[in-house]
Design an enzyme around this catalytic site. Structure first.
Site, PDB file in Angstrom:
ATOM      1  N   ASP A  21      -4.987  12.974   3.102  1.00  0.00           N
ATOM      2  CA  ASP A  21      -4.747  14.169   2.294  1.00  0.00           C
ATOM      3  C   ASP A  21      -4.304  15.562   2.702  1.00  0.00           C
ATOM      4  O   ASP A  21      -4.766  15.119   4.056  1.00  0.00           O
ATOM      5  CB  ASP A  21      -5.783  14.729   1.753  1.00  0.00           C
ATOM      6  CG  ASP A  21      -6.320  15.648   0.628  1.00  0.00           C
ATOM      7  OD1 ASP A  21      -5.246  16.962   0.856  1.00  0.00           O
ATOM      8  OD2 ASP A  21      -7.191  15.931  -0.161  1.00  0.00           O
ATOM      9  N   ASP A  48      -1.659  18.521  -0.654  1.00  0.00           N
ATOM     10  CA  ASP A  48      -2.500  20.120  -0.426  1.00  0.00           C
ATOM     11  C   ASP A  48      -1.631  20.840  -1.510  1.00  0.00           C
ATOM     12  O   ASP A  48      -1.100  21.424  -0.304  1.00  0.00           O
ATOM     13  CB  ASP A  48      -3.461  20.498   0.441  1.00  0.00           C
ATOM     14  CG  ASP A  48      -4.677  21.307  -0.168  1.00  0.00           C
ATOM     15  OD1 ASP A  48      -5.146  21.123  -0.519  1.00  0.00           O
ATOM     16  OD2 ASP A  48      -4.579  22.537  -0.004  1.00  0.00           O
ATOM     17  N   GLU A  91      -0.285  18.408  -5.179  1.00  0.00           N
ATOM     18  CA  GLU A  91      -0.890  19.298  -5.668  1.00  0.00           C
ATOM     19  C   GLU A  91       0.246  20.489  -6.406  1.00  0.00           C
ATOM     20  O   GLU A  91       0.160  21.097  -5.289  1.00  0.00           O
ATOM     21  CB  GLU A  91      -2.526  19.897  -5.428  1.00  0.00           C
ATOM     22  CG  GLU A  91      -3.055  20.829  -6.547  1.00  0.00           C
ATOM     23  CD  GLU A  91      -4.386  20.818  -5.397  1.00  0.00           C
ATOM     24  OE1 GLU A  91      -4.931  21.513  -6.222  1.00  0.00           O
ATOM     25  OE2 GLU A  91      -3.937  21.506  -3.821  1.00  0.00           O
ATOM     26  N   HIS A 111     -11.969  17.413  -7.322  1.00  0.00           N
ATOM     27  CA  HIS A 111     -13.607  18.193  -6.484  1.00  0.00           C
ATOM     28  C   HIS A 111     -12.975  19.649  -6.702  1.00  0.00           C
ATOM     29  O   HIS A 111     -13.940  19.951  -5.992  1.00  0.00           O
ATOM     30  CB  HIS A 111     -13.135  17.991  -4.487  1.00  0.00           C
ATOM     31  CG  HIS A 111     -11.829  17.776  -4.230  1.00  0.00           C
ATOM     32  ND1 HIS A 111     -10.317  17.821  -4.977  1.00  0.00           N
ATOM     33  CD2 HIS A 111     -11.697  19.202  -3.622  1.00  0.00           C
ATOM     34  CE1 HIS A 111      -9.834  17.446  -3.955  1.00  0.00           C
ATOM     35  NE2 HIS A 111      -9.800  19.377  -3.710  1.00  0.00           N
ATOM     36  N   ASP A 112     -12.841  20.056  -7.393  1.00  0.00           N
ATOM     37  CA  ASP A 112     -12.293  21.296  -7.694  1.00  0.00           C
ATOM     38  C   ASP A 112     -12.403  21.834  -9.324  1.00  0.00           C
ATOM     39  O   ASP A 112     -12.155  23.216  -9.182  1.00  0.00           O
ATOM     40  CB  ASP A 112     -10.350  21.937  -6.790  1.00  0.00           C
ATOM     41  CG  ASP A 112     -10.245  21.606  -5.508  1.00  0.00           C
ATOM     42  OD1 ASP A 112     -11.266  21.921  -4.907  1.00  0.00           O
ATOM     43  OD2 ASP A 112      -9.223  21.679  -5.684  1.00  0.00           O
TER      44      ASP A 112
HETATM   45  C1  GLC Z   1      -6.168  22.320  -3.566  1.00  0.00           C
HETATM   46  C2  GLC Z   1      -7.739  21.955  -2.573  1.00  0.00           C
HETATM   47  C3  GLC Z   1      -8.602  22.617  -2.293  1.00  0.00           C
HETATM   48  C4  GLC Z   1      -8.708  23.663  -1.183  1.00  0.00           C
HETATM   49  C5  GLC Z   1      -7.164  24.171  -1.291  1.00  0.00           C
HETATM   50  C6  GLC Z   1      -6.801  25.051  -0.308  1.00  0.00           C
HETATM   51  O1  GLC Z   1      -6.347  23.106  -4.258  1.00  0.00           O
HETATM   52  O2  GLC Z   1      -7.370  20.851  -3.847  1.00  0.00           O
HETATM   53  O3  GLC Z   1     -10.056  21.545  -2.307  1.00  0.00           O
HETATM   54  O4  GLC Z   1      -9.631  24.446  -0.919  1.00  0.00           O
HETATM   55  O5  GLC Z   1      -6.490  23.754  -1.843  1.00  0.00           O
HETATM   56  O6  GLC Z   1      -6.689  24.253   0.907  1.00  0.00           O
END
Ligand code: GLC
Ligand code: CA
Length: 516
Positions: A79, A181, A241, A302-303
């Site tokens: 990641d 990310d 993402e 996880h979010d």
């Molecule tokens: C992404 C991750 C999340 C994190 C955010 C800031 O959305 O999936 O878990 O808190 O980025 O890095």
């Protein structure tokens, strides 16, 4: 899986479970950030991109994990967090030390407005203004997330070179790719113009239309640079993402096969359990992904709250989790599984004094992501087989009943359904790579076909609480997976019957392709 009893999962723990993952049939594992971090945002605040946090292990432990995963045919994805570092990263420590620091411009620093206020009205996703005043030098720095997560300045070529160096560090070590990310945030308006208000104006993140603080057109040039680094190595991949606020925008991040390999498709995360809605989301993503690209599907991560909880319903909760699995693993696109969904894990109940996620504090306790992050259930008994110590988050109450040991021993379990579907998918060309075509179906039923010249599959899901015959086209069924274990294989697809919230995938005679 925690190998040393400190209550936190780690690399040796994962290594100990690789044979289970191979048994299940997964192709790759994605690890959320494992780099040294003060853990203000559980690793998404990286203090050193080229090392392992001692809580998770060492570089040597990582190399062992990678080698053993590869020996089992499992790829390893890391990641990578390019938008921001930790405020403890040496780059930021140097950057904030003085206005003339060599790394000052590695982050986004601006003078206060004449009234002392922040340079513009951007707000942080995790609450508060997007600018943090640093008293030592009297300037503000940009932080799109937490105060502890200063944004890097990708418009500085030294930052680009350093971050490409990070990718090469891990690619040289043999990692197979990266989950990237919040990639849509690395390019912002260079003039830092204010965002216009949204239809529901207000002080929070949702009160603005995010046209200037993310998704700037320059992100595509940055991505082409990133892709070029990946392409220096054979067989590597990226999945990015991108905020799903405008779902169709996600497709732009594939470029012309020269940007992301996969852009996360989060359309299901917001869809109610409704056949027409799911059908629309599938058709929509399938249509926008460019020819050079490839779709993907996500039910949980996880979010967001776990999908077994989202689709829960007093009567059909378990059946829906089974139908959702069948859908995810028969669609045209790479499926992403979130650990524990394969045993039907639900959100855990977290007492306020055990909250870990900073969002409980900076936004609202209800927005805490802890419930979906509770430890994996490996076995019944104390610590759920996850830890011999005190787990970092409480273990969900259903662990004694819902765990890997129990489900491996039960041929009718959800875990076996995932295993069977993964195997079917791998063995069936139409499921792996065939085209997708929606089929007409009764209200409350989702039906589609996947086909290749020599392989054809029909899929039907009953979203309703009643028994129904989905009305699939007539075709000789050769094999099937049904969410009801032991359900008979109909001789003809047209005769398929589905109980409440049931679903089935039928491998049918490829010669009799349905038209229309
Ligand atoms: C992404 C991750 C999340 C994190 C955010 C800031 O959305 O999936 O878990 O808190 O980025 O890095
Ligand atoms: Ca540990």
């Amino acid at each position: 899986m925690d190998s040393n009893g400190d209550g936190i999962g780690d690399l040796e723990g994962i290594r100990a479970k690789l044979s289970h993952l191979a048994w299940l049939g997964v192709d790759a594992i994605w690890l959320s950030p494992i780099f040294p971090s003060p853990m203000a945002d559980f690793g998404y605040d990286v203090a050193d991109y080229c090392d392992i946090d001692p809580v998770f292990g060492t570089l040597a432990a990582f190399d062992r994990l990678l080698a053993e995963a590869h020996a089992l045919g499992i790829r390893v994805i890391l990641d990578w967090v390019p938008n921001h570092t930790s405020d403890r990263h040496a780059w930021f420590v140097e950057s904030r030390a003085s206005r003339t620091s060599a790394k000052r411009d590695w982050y986004v620093w601006r003078d206060p407005l004449p009234d002392g206020g922040p340079p513009n009205g951007w707000v942080a996703m995790f609450g508060g203004p997007a600018w943090q005043l640093d008293p030592r030098t009297g300037q503000y720095y940009l932080r799109s997330f937490l105060i502890e997560q200063p944004d890097l300045n990708w418009r500085n070529p030294e930052v680009v070179a350093a971050m490409h160096g990070v990718l090469r560090f891990w690619l040289d070590r043999g990692v197979d790719g990266f989950r990237i990310d919040v990639i849509h945030r690395i390019a912002k308006d260079p003039l830092l113009r204010d965002n216009p208000p949204s239809e529901r104006p207000g002080p929070g993140f949702g009160g603005q239309l995010h046209v200037h603080d993310e998704n700037h057109a320059d992100v595509h040039a940055f991505l082409r640079g990133i892709r070029a680094v990946l392409d220096e190595y054979p067989e590597r991949m990226t999945v990015g993402e991108i905020d799903p606020r405008i779902p169709d925008d996600v497709a732009k991040y594939y470029g012309r096969g020269d940007e992301l390999h996969l852009a996360f498709n989060f359309n299901f995360l917001r869809a109610r359990w409704d056949a027409e809605l799911f059908g629309r989301e599938i058709a929509r993503f399938d249509a926008v992904v460019p020819l050079e690209g490839w779709p993907d599907y996500v039910l949980s991560n996880h979010d967001v709250p776990r999908h077994a909880s989202r689709y829960d319903d007093p009567t059909h909760g378990e059946a829906r989790a089974r139908a959702a699995a069948l859908l995810l693993l028969t669609l045209r696109g790479t499926p992403f599984l979130y650990y524990g969904e394969e045993i039907g894990m639900r959100n855990g109940a977290i007492p306020p004094e055990r909250f870990q996620d900073p969002l409980a504090r900076t936004l609202h306790p209800k927005l805490s992501r802890d419930p979906e992050r509770t430890p994996m259930h490996w076995s019944a008994g104390a610590g759920a087989g996850f830890t011999t110590g005190e787990p970092w988050l409480p273990i969900a109450a259903d662990a004694p009943l819902r765990n890997v040991d129990a489900q491996r021993a039960d041929r009718a379990s959800l875990l076996w359904l995932y295993k069977d579907l993964l195997a079917l998918r791998r063995a069936t060309p139409a499921l792996e790579a065939g085209a997708y075509r929606a089929l007409d179906a009764k209200q409350g039923v989702l039906a589609f076909e996947r086909h290749q010249p020599a392989s054809r599959v029909l899929v039907a899901l009953n979203f309703t609480g009643d028994v129904c015959s989905p009305g699939l086209p007539s075709a000789r069924a050769q094999a099937a997976d049904h969410t009801r274990a032991g359900a008979p294989l109909p001789a003809n697809a047209a005769e398929l019957e589905l109980g409440p919230s049931e679903a089935a995938v039928l491998i049918v005679d490829a010669s009799a392709r349905a038209h229309g």
